[in-house]
Motif scaffolding. Structure first.
Motif, short mmCIF file in Angstrom:
data_model
loop_
_atom_site.label_atom_id
_atom_site.label_comp_id
_atom_site.label_asym_id
_atom_site.label_seq_id
_atom_site.Cartn_x
_atom_site.Cartn_y
_atom_site.Cartn_z
N GLU A 101 0.83 -1.21 0.00
CA GLU A 101 0.00 0.00 0.00
C GLU A 101 0.86 1.26 0.00
N MET A 102 1.94 1.26 0.79
CA MET A 102 2.83 2.40 0.83
C MET A 102 3.49 2.63 -0.53
N ALA A 103 3.88 1.52 -1.18
CA ALA A 103 4.50 1.63 -2.50
C ALA A 103 3.55 2.28 -3.51
N VAL A 104 2.29 1.87 -3.48
CA VAL A 104 1.30 2.43 -4.40
C VAL A 104 1.08 3.91 -4.11
N GLU A 105 0.90 4.25 -2.82
CA GLU A 105 0.63 5.63 -2.42
C GLU A 105 1.80 6.56 -2.73
N MET A 106 3.03 6.05 -2.62
CA MET A 106 4.21 6.89 -2.82
C MET A 106 4.80 6.75 -4.22
N ASN A 107 4.09 5.96 -5.07
CA ASN A 107 4.52 5.78 -6.46
C ASN A 107 5.95 5.23 -6.53
N VAL A 138 17.51 -4.97 13.81
CA VAL A 138 16.24 -4.69 14.49
C VAL A 138 15.76 -3.30 14.07
N TYR A 139 14.51 -3.22 13.62
CA TYR A 139 13.89 -1.95 13.27
C TYR A 139 13.30 -1.30 14.52
N ASN A 140 13.32 0.03 14.55
CA ASN A 140 12.67 0.77 15.61
C ASN A 140 11.16 0.57 15.50
N PRO A 141 10.50 -0.07 16.49
CA PRO A 141 9.08 -0.38 16.35
C PRO A 141 8.19 0.85 16.33
N PHE A 142 8.54 1.87 17.12
CA PHE A 142 7.72 3.09 17.18
C PHE A 142 7.70 3.77 15.82
N SER A 143 8.86 3.90 15.21
CA SER A 143 8.95 4.59 13.92
C SER A 143 8.32 3.78 12.80
N ILE A 144 8.59 2.47 12.77
CA ILE A 144 8.09 1.67 11.65
C ILE A 144 6.57 1.59 11.67
N LEU A 145 5.95 1.47 12.84
CA LEU A 145 4.49 1.42 12.93
C LEU A 145 3.88 2.76 12.54
N ASN A 146 4.49 3.85 12.97
CA ASN A 146 4.00 5.17 12.58
C ASN A 146 4.15 5.41 11.09
N ALA A 147 5.27 4.95 10.52
CA ALA A 147 5.50 5.13 9.09
C ALA A 147 4.47 4.37 8.26
N SER A 206 1.52 3.28 9.25
CA SER A 206 0.17 3.78 9.51
C SER A 206 -0.11 5.07 8.77
N SER A 207 0.85 5.99 8.79
CA SER A 207 0.65 7.31 8.17
C SER A 207 1.09 7.35 6.71
N ILE A 208 1.74 6.28 6.24
CA ILE A 208 2.32 6.22 4.89
C ILE A 208 3.23 7.43 4.69
#
Length: 539
Positions: free
Chosen positions: A255-261, A287-296, A298-300
């Motif tokens: 979904e992020m790929a589609v939205e951000m072309n 290890v990915y930062n969970p706070f940032s990855i979930l926000n990214a 979610s908000s695309i």
């Protein structure tokens, strides 16, 4: 939305994983709420089960990294809430599901610079536990009251106690370096010393926090907990691995790929560069930062979510008391005891920067048992280098970003005269007071660090490449789609000498077969005018 209890082994049916249907647990720290609200839950329960086999443990992780969720998950597990774990890994591991008396305390809430806050927080929790288990208050001190509670809880339930303490260190971090530090330390020491006397009545204890203190005696009086902060068995117990990201959030990435072309591969690369890169053991598992990855997801969007959530007050105070020289800090190898424990008697804040998540392990030398530390990812590097540079150059964030973006445009347009003017004006604009700082007793030392910071700033915003051959590394190398720029700077010498070094050290050798145009730029800086004196370009 499909029932999340049926999620097994990281996979769901395709229609269940549609990004638009996902519910993210942003701001939620309670395991039960996440499950009952059918939010996405990255299954760590096999590690929870393994951790629960131990006795007294300590875990350090940066803020917003999932420590509170881990505590909440252990609370649900030891409370025997089997129904919440349906479909998760632990369901096939645990057979008994016994209900232990769980004593959980969270020190995250409260201003511990207030002389009575810590005593009130502990006393209020003791009151609740005594009421819950119908225990008479026989003692005045918090240590004896807590010991009595743990003993009586086993008598009344038939099970040993489980103690879960979240953000154990906040009462100290809030007052670090003040008169209140000793008072809070003594109160915590009395509270934690209970564990030694109550050892026979304890089934499991976990303390979590940002910082592991050394030489502060918080834990004196009871056996030291087993520190699992750098234990390779538990290095991914908080945070999100790449495997977990791609399996749980596959549709969200699409979904992020589609939205951000963009292509999915491009999105994965962007997420990795921006939010990945933490390592908590010599195993070097990403290890990915969970706070940032979930926000990214979610908000695309790809903003600096974790860094923008604020630099902790204790770290700001620490940085004010130390002149942090990143050039010296990051170009070394360290034994783990140098950064795994915070020691107040050390002059540099390395341990606090590591434990707070601003630095992480980037390499391990198994022969010498030493580690290399650096910024985990672009998000942290950009924010923290900008912070340090602002203090060093006495400029604000907007000044840096506008200058760097202008410089980036000029480089992409191959406007080297504009680049010369940009460097000249930037160096000339640094306040004289900054150049007189005690950090730089001679201008050449100051200048070296100045361009190190410029190098780091450029790497946050442009396509800076740090390439090194067997003979050394150029001061700055920037690559664009069409050009390669190799900079070498000298102080009170000559631009010709700088160009000669580029040739003699063969900095352009890696680009010998590159189709892009190579530009070699030699620059001489005057210690008198403190800016560019000579500028020569060879192509």
């Amino acid at each position: 939305m499909a029932n999340l209890y049926e999620m097994k082994n990281h996979f769901m049916e395709e229609e269940e994983m549609r990004g638009e249907d996902m519910q993210y647990s942003i701001g939620m720290q309670t395991f039960q709420s996440i499950i009952e609200r059918e939010c996405v839950y990255v299954d760590k329960t096999d590690l929870v089960y393994l951790l629960a086999k131990n006795h007294v443990c300590f875990l350090s992780r940066p803020r917003r990294f999932g420590k509170s969720l881990l505590i909440s998950t252990l609370d649900a597990y030891f409370s025997g809430k089997k129904e919440l774990f349906h479909g998760l890994k632990i369901e096939n591991l645990e057979k008994n599901w016994e209900q232990y008396p769980v004593f959980k305390i969270d020190f995250a809430v409260g201003d511990y610079s207030n002389p009575i806050t810590l005593q009130e927080v502990i006393a209020n929790r003791l009151d609740l536990w005594e009421e819950k288990y119908n225990i008479d208050t026989k003692y005045d001190t918090i240590g004896l009251r807590f010991l009595n509670i743990l003993e009586q809880a086993e008598v009344k339930t038939g099970y040993k106690a489980v103690v879960l303490i979240d953000e154990y260190d906040k009462p100290i971090l809030d007052v670090l370096g003040t008169e209140m530090e000793e008072k809070n330390r003594n109160a915590l020491k009395e509270f934690y010393s209970t564990f030694k006397a109550a050892d026979a009545h304890l089934r499991f204890v976990l303390l979590t926090g940002v910082t592991k203190f050394s030489q502060i005696s918080v834990f004196s009086g009871f056996n030291q907990p087993m520190d699992i902060s750098m234990d390779s068995r538990f290095d991914t117990i908080c945070g999100i691995t790449e495997e977990e990201l791609y399996s749980y959030f596959a549709e969200a990435i699409t979904e992020m790929a589609v939205e951000m072309n963009r292509t999915e591969k491009e999105i994965k690369n962007l997420l990795k560069k921006q939010y990945d890169g933490y390592h908590f053991s010599k195993k070097m598992t990403d290890v990915y930062n969970p706070f940032s990855i979930l926000n990214a997801l979610s908000s695309i969007d790809l903003r600096n979510f974790w860094y923008s959530s604020g630099t902790p007050t204790y770290l700001v105070k620490l940085l004010e008391g130390h002149h942090v020289n990143l050039q010296k800090l990051l170009n070394k190898t360290y034994a783990s005891d140098y950064f795994a424990d915070y020691r107040a008697d050390r002059e540099d804040p390395l341990a606090m920067l590591y434990q707070s998540g601003y630095l992480t392990i980037k390499g391990y030398d198994s022969t010498r048992g030493k580690y290399v530390l650096d910024f985990p990812n672009a998000e942290v590097r950009q924010g923290f280098v900008t912070l340090i540079s602002g203090r060093y150059f006495q400029k604000n964030d907007a000044d840096y970003q506008n200058w760097i973006w202008d410089l980036d445009d000029m480089l992409r347009g191959c406007d080297l005269e504009g680049v010369r003017e940009a460097f000249t004006s930037f160096l000339a604009s640094i306040p004289y007071e900054a150049n007189k700082d005690e950090r730089a007793k001679d201008f050449e030392t100051h200048f070296s660090y100045t361009f190190y910071l410029i190098n780091r700033l450029l790497s946050c915003y442009t396509t800076l490449i740090e390439k090194q051959n067997s003979k050394g590394r150029a001061d700055i190398i920037i690559e664009t789609d069409t050009d390669i720029f190799i900079f070498e700077f000298k102080v009170d010498k000559s631009a010709k000498e700088a160009l000669r070094q580029i040739e003699e050290m063969q900095y352009a050798l890696p680009y010998l077969t590159d189709r892009r145009k190579v530009h070699k730029i030699g620059v001489n800086i005057s210690s008198e005018t403190r800016t560019v004196k000579e500028w020569l370009v060879e192509e």
